[in-house]
Design a protein around this motif. Sequence first.
Motif, PDB file in Angstrom:
ATOM      1  N   SER A   1       0.834  -1.199   0.000  1.00 25.42           N
ATOM      2  CA  SER A   1       0.000   0.000   0.000  1.00 25.42           C
ATOM      3  C   SER A   1       0.869   1.249   0.000  1.00 25.42           C
ATOM      4  CB  SER A   1      -0.916   0.018   1.226  1.00 25.42           C
ATOM      5  OG  SER A   1      -0.149   0.240   2.392  1.00 25.42           O
ATOM      6  N   ASN A   2       0.267   2.372  -0.402  1.00 25.60           N
ATOM      7  CA  ASN A   2       0.990   3.644  -0.384  1.00 25.60           C
ATOM      8  C   ASN A   2       1.494   3.961   1.013  1.00 25.60           C
ATOM      9  OD1 ASN A   2       0.425   3.916  -3.035  1.00 25.60           O
ATOM     10  ND2 ASN A   2      -1.064   5.568  -2.839  1.00 25.60           N
ATOM     11  N   ARG A   3       0.653   3.690   2.013  1.00 20.30           N
ATOM     12  CA  ARG A   3       1.016   4.026   3.376  1.00 20.30           C
ATOM     13  C   ARG A   3       2.225   3.209   3.840  1.00 20.30           C
ATOM     14  NH1 ARG A   3      -4.228   4.439   6.367  1.00 20.30           N
ATOM     15  NH2 ARG A   3      -4.402   6.152   4.901  1.00 20.30           N
ATOM     16  N   SER A   4       2.259   1.932   3.503  1.00 21.70           N
ATOM     17  CA  SER A   4       3.406   1.100   3.864  1.00 21.70           C
ATOM     18  C   SER A   4       4.672   1.603   3.197  1.00 21.70           C
ATOM     19  CB  SER A   4       3.156  -0.357   3.451  1.00 21.70           C
ATOM     20  OG  SER A   4       2.127  -0.919   4.213  1.00 21.70           O
ATOM     21  N   LEU A   5       4.542   2.022   1.932  1.00 21.82           N
ATOM     22  CA  LEU A   5       5.704   2.556   1.218  1.00 21.82           C
ATOM     23  C   LEU A   5       6.251   3.795   1.924  1.00 21.82           C
ATOM     24  CD1 LEU A   5       7.592   2.499  -1.277  1.00 21.82           C
ATOM     25  CD2 LEU A   5       5.934   3.998  -2.423  1.00 21.82           C
ATOM     26  N   TYR A   6       5.343   4.702   2.331  1.00 20.74           N
ATOM     27  CA  TYR A   6       5.783   5.921   3.008  1.00 20.74           C
ATOM     28  C   TYR A   6       6.507   5.587   4.311  1.00 20.74           C
ATOM     29  CZ  TYR A   6       3.381   9.205  -0.084  1.00 20.74           C
ATOM     30  OH  TYR A   6       2.998   9.964  -1.162  1.00 20.74           O
ATOM     31  N   TYR A   7       5.974   4.639   5.077  1.00 19.77           N
ATOM     32  CA  TYR A   7       6.632   4.233   6.327  1.00 19.77           C
ATOM     33  C   TYR A   7       8.049   3.726   6.060  1.00 19.77           C
ATOM     34  CZ  TYR A   7       2.093   4.400   8.725  1.00 19.77           C
ATOM     35  OH  TYR A   7       0.906   4.794   9.270  1.00 19.77           O
ATOM     36  N   LYS A   8       8.161   2.870   5.051  1.00 23.33           N
ATOM     37  CA  LYS A   8       9.464   2.274   4.749  1.00 23.33           C
ATOM     38  C   LYS A   8      10.452   3.331   4.254  1.00 23.33           C
ATOM     39  CE  LYS A   8       7.436  -2.238   3.622  1.00 23.33           C
ATOM     40  NZ  LYS A   8       8.060  -3.006   4.728  1.00 23.33           N
ATOM     41  N   LEU A   9       9.966   4.254   3.406  1.00 25.48           N
ATOM     42  CA  LEU A   9      10.860   5.312   2.916  1.00 25.48           C
ATOM     43  C   LEU A   9      11.363   6.171   4.069  1.00 25.48           C
ATOM     44  CD1 LEU A   9       8.921   6.495  -0.289  1.00 25.48           C
ATOM     45  CD2 LEU A   9      10.964   5.066  -0.199  1.00 25.48           C
ATOM     46  N   GLU A  10      10.434   6.498   4.999  1.00 30.52           N
ATOM     47  CA  GLU A  10      10.811   7.322   6.140  1.00 30.52           C
ATOM     48  C   GLU A  10      11.796   6.572   7.043  1.00 30.52           C
ATOM     49  OE1 GLU A  10       8.648   9.895   9.718  1.00 30.52           O
ATOM     50  OE2 GLU A  10       7.447   8.660   8.343  1.00 30.52           O
ATOM     51  N   ARG A  11      11.556   5.275   7.235  1.00 27.55           N
ATOM     52  CA  ARG A  11      12.411   4.490   8.120  1.00 27.55           C
ATOM     53  C   ARG A  11      13.839   4.378   7.574  1.00 27.55           C
ATOM     54  NH1 ARG A  11       9.635   0.238   8.200  1.00 27.55           N
ATOM     55  NH2 ARG A  11      10.888  -1.238   7.020  1.00 27.55           N
ATOM     56  N   HIS A  12      13.942   4.266   6.244  1.00 27.47           N
ATOM     57  CA  HIS A  12      15.268   4.117   5.632  1.00 27.47           C
ATOM     58  C   HIS A  12      15.900   5.458   5.274  1.00 27.47           C
ATOM     59  CE1 HIS A  12      15.185  -0.244   5.470  1.00 27.47           C
ATOM     60  NE2 HIS A  12      13.970  -0.213   4.919  1.00 27.47           N
TER      61      HIS A  12
END
Length: 580
Positions: free
Chosen positions: A564-575
């Motif tokens: 999902s878009n939301r999961s992508l945003y979380y992962k981008l922020e985390r990395h």
Amino acid sequence: MGQDISRAEMEVIMNVTHDAMIGIGLDGKINIFNRAAEKITGFKAEEVIGKNIKEVIPTTKLFEVMRTGCAELNQSQLLGNTKIITNRVPVRDENGIIIGAVAVFRDVTEITALSEQITDVMEMRSLLEAIINSTQDAISVCDENGLNILVNPAYTRITGLKPEEVLHKPATIDIAEGESVHMQVLKTRKAVRGVPMKVGRFRREVVVNVAPILIGDKLKGSVGIIHDISEIKRLSDELDKVKSLIRRMTAKYTFDDIIGSCELMASAIDQAKRAAETPATVLLRGESGTGKELFAHAIHNASVRRRGPFVRVNCAAIAEPILESELFGYVEGAFTGAVKSGKKGYFEEADGGTIFLDEIGEVNPSVQAKLLRVLQEKEIVRVGGTKPVPVDVRVIAATNANLEQRVSEGTFREDLYYRLNVVPIFVPPLRARKEDIPLLIDHLCRKYSLEYGRKVAEITPEALDVLMHYDWPGNVRELENIISRTIINMKYNETTILPHHVPALGRAAGPQWQAQKAEQSIPVPALDGSLEEVLAAVEKKVLQQALATAGGNKTKAARMLGISNRSLYYKLERHGISMK
């Protein structure tokens, strides 16, 4: 001789006039009877000259005129069946002595009839004007040259144009968007119906019907009826919203609608039935397309809350900035564009019933904190407000995400996880319950046969074998799609599914990322560090590669990665990957 000429001239004058004339002497005998009198009375002059007027016209009042010496002017009288208007005057000699009387009259029967017709026409016109002015539909009439000659009050209300602004002006004057239907009708002499356009200074949405005005074969103009559909459109939109709300607040399915008899499915149904008897929070786990929402419906309908609302919320489908206000509502002035009186959220709408939170794993941390408060305190606080609002809501959540992993990653609150995971129910994937596939196929064949007007009754063992040997990554949702397409592939008279009817299985047109990964390799970092560090490094490379392939389009990158878009945003922020 001169006297004879004068009398002859007088007779000529009397006979050419259109007014009838009858004269009598003191003895009452007729001495004047002209041609107009002959025509009106039906008597000939030679028949009545010298006779007493009473013998010819019993109702005469000439004797009264001679007696009183007073003229009677513009008197209405019936002469047989003929209505006349008469002037009766006494005749005097040079000394003023009455020597007779004369009646001058004319037939007004036709004039009276014409007058009555005119009166009828005027009354009809008044009636038509009243009808035209009272109708709620706007009416405009144009002459043969396309100039407005009549509009009604409804026209003024809809267009915002006063009569003086449009009368005797071209029919195009009121059009804000569209072509003049009046001009089209005047050109073709044919009626036109149902033309959508916008009119007047308010740009009202209307539908226009225009017909030609034909008298015989001659075109005299056109008349248009303008239906204001802006209000209808508004009511239709409201109705759609209400229908949507009703659909969202109604549980449609029961446990009887859940198809499956394998051990795993029977266990899940048994757990769900036992959970329905309690007020406990339920967490439905399972892959996408397994039927988790079906279980949520069934649990609500089997619970004591079945008469209450059932509110469905797909947390991933609502934009992150507004998810909080949609769930918990907001107070007046909470943010720009907020409804003046504030707005209830889904939890308040579900009061006394059940709220189904699908894809619960996708909510952001701030919403997670508020969800925890609802589960612990049974109250919500609207966005922008401070006053707690108590709610009596049973929560059923669903996810296809690995919540335990997200808890360890720090993207999902551990305390919320335990509040949600009171009664976990695992809905098995289709590949784990393939013995249920024949039952599902039978159900779906009946469903789509009815929907598509077919009569599919059975499936051959060979076709069934094809479906049984597929792993169904899309689960029951994918099976529904395949059976639907299979029935569409069949001819109308075919009743048995054969192998060639079944479309190609698999994800040939699946996520772009899968199609590309055979051609592109993701560099694997050196295997130094812990397993967690190595996996994080690989994930970061995958995210960077997906963003580069998608040209920086995060929605496209998420679709390629199957997240999902939301999961992508979380992962981008985390990395620490830039999200610009």
